[in-house]
Structures are given as C-alpha cells and as structure tokens.
Design a protein around this motif. Structure first.
Motif, PDB file in Angstrom:
ATOM      1  N   VAL A 221       0.984  -1.102   0.050  1.00  0.00           N
ATOM      2  CA  VAL A 221      -0.035  -0.028   0.008  1.00  0.00           C
ATOM      3  C   VAL A 221       0.866   1.190  -0.072  1.00  0.00           C
ATOM      4  O   VAL A 221       1.678   1.314   0.842  1.00  0.00           O
ATOM      5  CB  VAL A 221      -0.664   0.160   1.301  1.00  0.00           C
ATOM      6  CG1 VAL A 221      -1.759   1.321   1.193  1.00  0.00           C
ATOM      7  CG2 VAL A 221      -1.949  -1.157   1.025  1.00  0.00           C
ATOM      8  N   PRO A 222       0.742   2.256  -0.861  1.00  0.00           N
ATOM      9  CA  PRO A 222       1.292   3.360  -0.949  1.00  0.00           C
ATOM     10  C   PRO A 222       1.090   4.417   0.273  1.00  0.00           C
ATOM     11  O   PRO A 222       0.332   5.434  -0.167  1.00  0.00           O
ATOM     12  CB  PRO A 222       1.119   3.956  -2.403  1.00  0.00           C
ATOM     13  CG  PRO A 222      -0.146   3.573  -2.679  1.00  0.00           C
ATOM     14  CD  PRO A 222      -0.500   1.971  -2.000  1.00  0.00           C
ATOM     15  N   TRP A 223       1.600   4.035   1.301  1.00  0.00           N
ATOM     16  CA  TRP A 223       1.166   4.982   2.502  1.00  0.00           C
ATOM     17  C   TRP A 223       1.476   6.186   2.377  1.00  0.00           C
ATOM     18  O   TRP A 223       2.933   6.573   2.035  1.00  0.00           O
ATOM     19  CB  TRP A 223       1.600   4.545   3.744  1.00  0.00           C
ATOM     20  CG  TRP A 223       0.921   2.941   4.075  1.00  0.00           C
ATOM     21  CD1 TRP A 223       1.517   1.940   4.168  1.00  0.00           C
ATOM     22  CD2 TRP A 223      -0.512   2.655   4.442  1.00  0.00           C
ATOM     23  NE1 TRP A 223       0.533   0.969   4.478  1.00  0.00           N
ATOM     24  CE2 TRP A 223      -0.551   1.201   4.782  1.00  0.00           C
ATOM     25  CE3 TRP A 223      -1.625   3.653   4.689  1.00  0.00           C
ATOM     26  CZ2 TRP A 223      -1.626   0.724   5.318  1.00  0.00           C
ATOM     27  CZ3 TRP A 223      -2.811   3.090   4.950  1.00  0.00           C
ATOM     28  CH2 TRP A 223      -2.843   1.685   5.314  1.00  0.00           C
ATOM     29  N   SER A 224       0.984   7.380   2.853  1.00  0.00           N
ATOM     30  CA  SER A 224       1.256   8.625   2.688  1.00  0.00           C
ATOM     31  C   SER A 224       2.060   9.248   1.408  1.00  0.00           C
ATOM     32  O   SER A 224       2.857   9.873   1.301  1.00  0.00           O
ATOM     33  CB  SER A 224       2.338   9.103   3.920  1.00  0.00           C
ATOM     34  OG  SER A 224       1.722   8.937   5.119  1.00  0.00           O
ATOM     35  N   GLN A 225       1.366   8.626   0.160  1.00  0.00           N
ATOM     36  CA  GLN A 225       1.476   9.080  -1.085  1.00  0.00           C
ATOM     37  C   GLN A 225       0.428   9.605  -1.663  1.00  0.00           C
ATOM     38  O   GLN A 225      -0.576   8.926  -1.995  1.00  0.00           O
ATOM     39  CB  GLN A 225       2.288   7.866  -1.823  1.00  0.00           C
ATOM     40  CG  GLN A 225       3.646   7.268  -1.178  1.00  0.00           C
ATOM     41  CD  GLN A 225       4.126   6.410  -2.060  1.00  0.00           C
ATOM     42  OE1 GLN A 225       4.459   6.407  -3.268  1.00  0.00           O
ATOM     43  NE2 GLN A 225       4.763   5.290  -1.516  1.00  0.00           N
ATOM     44  N   LEU A 226       0.633  10.925  -2.061  1.00  0.00           N
ATOM     45  CA  LEU A 226      -0.712  11.619  -2.868  1.00  0.00           C
ATOM     46  C   LEU A 226      -0.566  11.458  -4.309  1.00  0.00           C
ATOM     47  O   LEU A 226       0.339  11.466  -5.158  1.00  0.00           O
ATOM     48  CB  LEU A 226      -0.360  13.118  -2.556  1.00  0.00           C
ATOM     49  CG  LEU A 226      -1.627  13.937  -3.413  1.00  0.00           C
ATOM     50  CD1 LEU A 226      -2.923  13.609  -2.438  1.00  0.00           C
ATOM     51  CD2 LEU A 226      -1.352  15.235  -3.311  1.00  0.00           C
TER      52      LEU A 226
END
Length: 270
Positions: A221-226
C-alpha cells in the motif's frame, strides 16, 4: 469454507493472489466508516459492498438535490429531498443483501466524530470541506485507524492513504495535516469552481482500490503518497507526503514538507 453462492459471486476476486478465499472471509468481517455521502461515496460504497465488505457505516446529514445528479450516480430524480445516507443504504442493500449497512444522518463534527468512527477497521473520508477533513484525520491518527482520503475539483482528482503507526516521528510519514496545514477551506470548491463528473468517479475508484488493498493486507500500500490526476494534460503523479515538523496531529520530526506548498493540488471534494 465459502458457500457455493459466495464462491461463484466472488470468483474473479478469489483468483487474485492478494485475495483468495481467505480474503473474502476477511472482507466479510471488515468494518468500514464512510464520512460523507456525496459523489465519492456513491462510487466507493458500491465497490466495497460489491467486493464483500460486511459492514459499512454511512455518515452525512445532507439531502439529495438536483445538482447532485450529474456525478452522484446512486441518486435519481425520485430521491430529491430525501436523506442521502438512507437512500444510499437502500441502494447498497439491493446490490448486496448480505451486507450490513448503517445509515447515520448526522454531520460529522467534534461532538460526534468519536462515536461515528468507533469500531472502525478503516475510515474513508468522502467529505467536501477542509474542516471535516482535518477533523477526520485528527481522530483517525488519535484512534490509530487507517484513513483513505480523496477529492476532486474541476478536471483534477487526488487520493491518499494514511497509516497512523507510520506517521510522525516513528515512521517518517506525513498525515493529511502535514499535506494541508490549514483548518478552513482557502481554495475553491466544487460549488465555486465546478467539477466534471468523471473526475469524481476516478478519485472514488482509486480510493476504493486503496481501501480494499488495505483491508486485504496488501504489503505494498502506498502509505502517505498523494496520487494526483490532471486530466487536462493526461498526467498523473504519486508524491510522497513528508512529515511536517510542526504538525500538531502526528508529532514533530526534522523533515520539511514541500508537498503542502504546492497550491496546484486541489483540496476540495464533492
């Protein structure tokens, strides 16, 4: 073991290594809270119950209006004047009778947000204003509940996922407030600047995909990626959200937050 009916219904998901039969059982036990019942929610909620999420709590006090119809596709002219969460709950139950859908016709604020988010495995911010977004982020960080936020305005869409245990000084990831360190809406919104309906759908689809990946335990999961989409140029980006050392929500670290200074990022939803 899944029933024959469930095995047939979810056969395409079961084929995915991320899901399988165990994933279907996991989704059936998941509890998801959706804040806001506008355009984003009308995309996200059907995909979640359709994928087998067992419990969905819908929170919004708004009613269906004629201006909602071009982009909030669960609603029809016959629903104008009715409470969105009640209409949506009925529509979702028709799509998936096995799902438990709770409709709470309340506007999320400081007085009730803790109650609205209680017991959640995941919170989806589908609201349409900065004040609510900041409140939801703060409560999610405090409660340690994963959050997925999305928005669309004009011809732009965006979404991001936040895991509280990774944010701030311990994980070196930024939260939503690190991205937008403001408490009120300074930029335009859909009422003042407009929005193209498909942009809402694209933001909602990405938000739903993130939500299902989180619930299924995807390690990537691309956490904290906008995720940002500019449909005028046909371009999209994935930008890391750095922790803000002065963030009052997720803590103090020594990294700067370049992302929050980019005024081209839309911060209003529908």
């Amino acid at each position: 073991m899944l029933s024959d009916h469930d095995f047939l219904r979810y056969s395409r998901q079961i084929m995915l290594p991320l899901c399988g039969e165990l994933g279907i059982k996991t989704l059936a036990k998941a509890r998801v809270v959706v804040i806001g019942a506008g355009g984003l929610a009308t995309v996200v909620a059907p995909y979640l119950v359709g994928a087998g999420v067992g419990y969905l709590r819908l929170c919004d006090d708004d009613i269906v209006s004629v201006s909602n119809l071009p982009r909030q596709w669960l609603y029809s002219p016959a629903h104008i004047g009715q409470q969105k969460v009640r209409v949506m709950a009925a529509q979702l139950k028709a799509l998936q009778p096995a799902a438990q859908v709770e409709a709470i016709p309340e506007y999320a604020d400081n007085s009730n947000l803790c109650r609205l988010m209680s017991g959640a495995d995941l919170v989806l911010d589908c609201s349409d204003n900065m004040t609510t977004r900041q409140l939801v982020n703060a409560y999610a960080m405090d409660a340690g509940v994963a959050l997925v936020s999305a928005a669309a305005i004009g011809l732009h869409a965006q979404a991001a996922a936040f895991q509280p245990s990774l944010c701030g000084p311990h994980g070196n990831h930024g939260c939503y407030r690190c991205l937008y360190p403001i408490d009120s809406q300074r930029a335009g919104n859909c009422q003042s600047e407009g929005v193209l309906g498909p942009m809402v759908g694209m933001a909602g689809c990405y938000q739903a995909a993130l939500a299902l990946r989180i619930l299924l335990g995807d390690p990537n999961v691309p956490w904290s990626q906008l995720w940002r989409l500019d449909s005028t140029l046909g371009e999209h980006q994935l930008l890391r959200i750095q922790p803000d050392p002065s963030c009052s929500v997720c803590g103090h670290v020594s990294h700067s937050n370049a992302s929050s200074d980019d005024s081209s990022i839309p911060n209003s939803g529908v």
